[in-house]
Design an enzyme around this catalytic site. Sequence first.
Site, PDB file in Angstrom:
ATOM      1  N   ASN A 266       2.048  -5.984  -5.535  1.00  0.00           N
ATOM      2  CA  ASN A 266       0.675  -6.488  -5.502  1.00  0.00           C
ATOM      3  C   ASN A 266       0.108  -6.400  -6.923  1.00  0.00           C
ATOM      4  O   ASN A 266       0.633  -5.681  -7.774  1.00  0.00           O
ATOM      5  CB  ASN A 266      -0.187  -5.726  -4.480  1.00  0.00           C
ATOM      6  CG  ASN A 266      -0.281  -4.247  -4.770  1.00  0.00           C
ATOM      7  OD1 ASN A 266       0.435  -3.711  -5.612  1.00  0.00           O
ATOM      8  ND2 ASN A 266      -1.153  -3.552  -4.081  1.00  0.00           N
TER       9      ASN A 266
ATOM     10  N   CYS B 218      -5.159   5.474  -4.287  1.00  0.00           N
ATOM     11  CA  CYS B 218      -4.394   4.232  -4.143  1.00  0.00           C
ATOM     12  C   CYS B 218      -2.974   4.483  -4.627  1.00  0.00           C
ATOM     13  O   CYS B 218      -2.757   4.727  -5.819  1.00  0.00           O
ATOM     14  CB  CYS B 218      -5.053   3.107  -4.935  1.00  0.00           C
ATOM     15  SG  CYS B 218      -4.148   1.545  -4.882  1.00  0.00           S
ATOM     16  N   GLY B 219      -2.015   4.427  -3.703  1.00  0.00           N
ATOM     17  CA  GLY B 219      -0.626   4.714  -4.052  1.00  0.00           C
ATOM     18  C   GLY B 219      -0.014   3.672  -4.965  1.00  0.00           C
ATOM     19  O   GLY B 219       0.662   4.005  -5.949  1.00  0.00           O
TER      20      GLY B 219
ATOM     21  N   CYS C 215       0.858  -1.185   0.000  1.00  0.00           N
ATOM     22  CA  CYS C 215       0.000   0.000   0.000  1.00  0.00           C
ATOM     23  C   CYS C 215       0.893   1.234   0.000  1.00  0.00           C
ATOM     24  O   CYS C 215       1.578   1.514   0.987  1.00  0.00           O
ATOM     25  CB  CYS C 215      -0.931   0.009   1.205  1.00  0.00           C
ATOM     26  SG  CYS C 215      -2.035   1.448   1.202  1.00  0.00           S
ATOM     27  N   GLY C 216       0.897   1.952  -1.107  1.00  0.00           N
ATOM     28  CA  GLY C 216       1.760   3.120  -1.235  1.00  0.00           C
ATOM     29  C   GLY C 216       1.365   4.258  -0.320  1.00  0.00           C
ATOM     30  O   GLY C 216       2.219   4.898   0.305  1.00  0.00           O
TER      31      GLY C 216
ATOM     32  N   GLU D 115     -10.009  -1.435  -5.116  1.00  0.00           N
ATOM     33  CA  GLU D 115      -9.006  -2.242  -4.426  1.00  0.00           C
ATOM     34  C   GLU D 115      -9.609  -3.563  -3.963  1.00  0.00           C
ATOM     35  O   GLU D 115     -10.685  -3.581  -3.357  1.00  0.00           O
ATOM     36  CB  GLU D 115      -8.439  -1.479  -3.227  1.00  0.00           C
ATOM     37  CG  GLU D 115      -7.693  -0.210  -3.608  1.00  0.00           C
ATOM     38  CD  GLU D 115      -6.909   0.377  -2.445  1.00  0.00           C
ATOM     39  OE1 GLU D 115      -6.154  -0.378  -1.799  1.00  0.00           O
ATOM     40  OE2 GLU D 115      -7.067   1.583  -2.176  1.00  0.00           O
ATOM     41  N   ARG D 116      -8.912  -4.642  -4.250  1.00  0.00           N
ATOM     42  CA  ARG D 116      -9.409  -5.952  -3.819  1.00  0.00           C
ATOM     43  C   ARG D 116      -9.458  -5.983  -2.293  1.00  0.00           C
ATOM     44  O   ARG D 116      -8.539  -5.547  -1.614  1.00  0.00           O
ATOM     45  CB  ARG D 116      -8.523  -7.081  -4.353  1.00  0.00           C
ATOM     46  CG  ARG D 116      -7.088  -7.054  -3.880  1.00  0.00           C
ATOM     47  CD  ARG D 116      -6.330  -8.280  -4.337  1.00  0.00           C
ATOM     48  NE  ARG D 116      -4.953  -8.242  -3.821  1.00  0.00           N
ATOM     49  CZ  ARG D 116      -4.103  -9.254  -3.904  1.00  0.00           C
ATOM     50  NH1 ARG D 116      -4.472 -10.388  -4.469  1.00  0.00           N
ATOM     51  NH2 ARG D 116      -2.872  -9.137  -3.426  1.00  0.00           N
TER      52      ARG D 116
ATOM     53  N   ASN E 279      -6.384  -5.675  -8.092  1.00  0.00           N
ATOM     54  CA  ASN E 279      -6.721  -4.259  -7.951  1.00  0.00           C
ATOM     55  C   ASN E 279      -6.986  -3.710  -9.351  1.00  0.00           C
ATOM     56  O   ASN E 279      -6.168  -3.906 -10.260  1.00  0.00           O
ATOM     57  CB  ASN E 279      -5.570  -3.500  -7.291  1.00  0.00           C
ATOM     58  CG  ASN E 279      -5.244  -4.040  -5.918  1.00  0.00           C
ATOM     59  OD1 ASN E 279      -6.001  -3.861  -4.971  1.00  0.00           O
ATOM     60  ND2 ASN E 279      -4.112  -4.724  -5.792  1.00  0.00           N
TER      61      ASN E 279
END
EC number: 5.1.1.7
Length: 269
Positions: A155, A213-214, A75-76, A204-205, A187
């Site tokens: 991911n 979302c980064g 997760c960015g 996002e899954r 994603n």
Amino acid sequence: MSSKINFVKMHGLGNDFVIINKKDLTGTYDLSQLAKSMAKRHLGIGCDQFIIYEEQNDSYEMIIYNIDGSSAKLCGNATRCLAKLIYLDTGKKDITVVVGNKKLLCHVIDENNISVNVGGVSFNESWMPSRDKIWEFAERYMIDLKETICVDVGNPHLVIFSKLELQDQKIVGEKLQDKALFADGVNVNFAEVRDNKIYLSVWERGSGLTLACGSGACGSFAAGLKLGFIHSPCEVVFKHGSLIMKEENGNIIMQGPASLVAKGMYYCE
């Protein structure tokens, strides 16, 4: 009798997190269940993802849970938030965050501007279905997909360069979790390119549509570079702000804000 857990609430461009230092978990907890409970908007604290971190030698390990209790590989936005939190606690400006087998090199430019070297990405992984399978899916659900590409940022992401209305994004995001297509889910990035800017929305899954979302920004930027749609540096635009993306020696660099919302105590029954 309820137990008490210290937490921090942060967000990156509206993508919000409950963050807990592992040393504050003095009892025995089912972390997947704790994530589901704390993530509830009305009955818990409310967040898109639940973060546990722990200092280990010269780095910080980060474990990520989605709101459905499943684990996430990267997760960015959470990485920038954690880097800011560590900076506020320790004064460190150069911070290494470890997520799974990926090391993310963070630099705090100032309190509101953090850069993260996400490393390289891959366009050839075993989880990626063939292009024909993706088009078969699109035809089955009568979806107009102008250009699609899979990218692994640590991911899995599918980037769709096609403008879809919000209600259609929700439908497509959910349908693309088909196990026959993506065994572990994916994603889904909905990207529109204008004037070397990517206007992005991400399903996002494990969490659904989020405000930002980064890792999706990183994947969409890398995909846009590969397809020749944009050049580096590039701005990725979300509803509540932007990330600046650039490529250096095969590495993706993400730069943007992180916001501290609250610190508090959660009563776990």
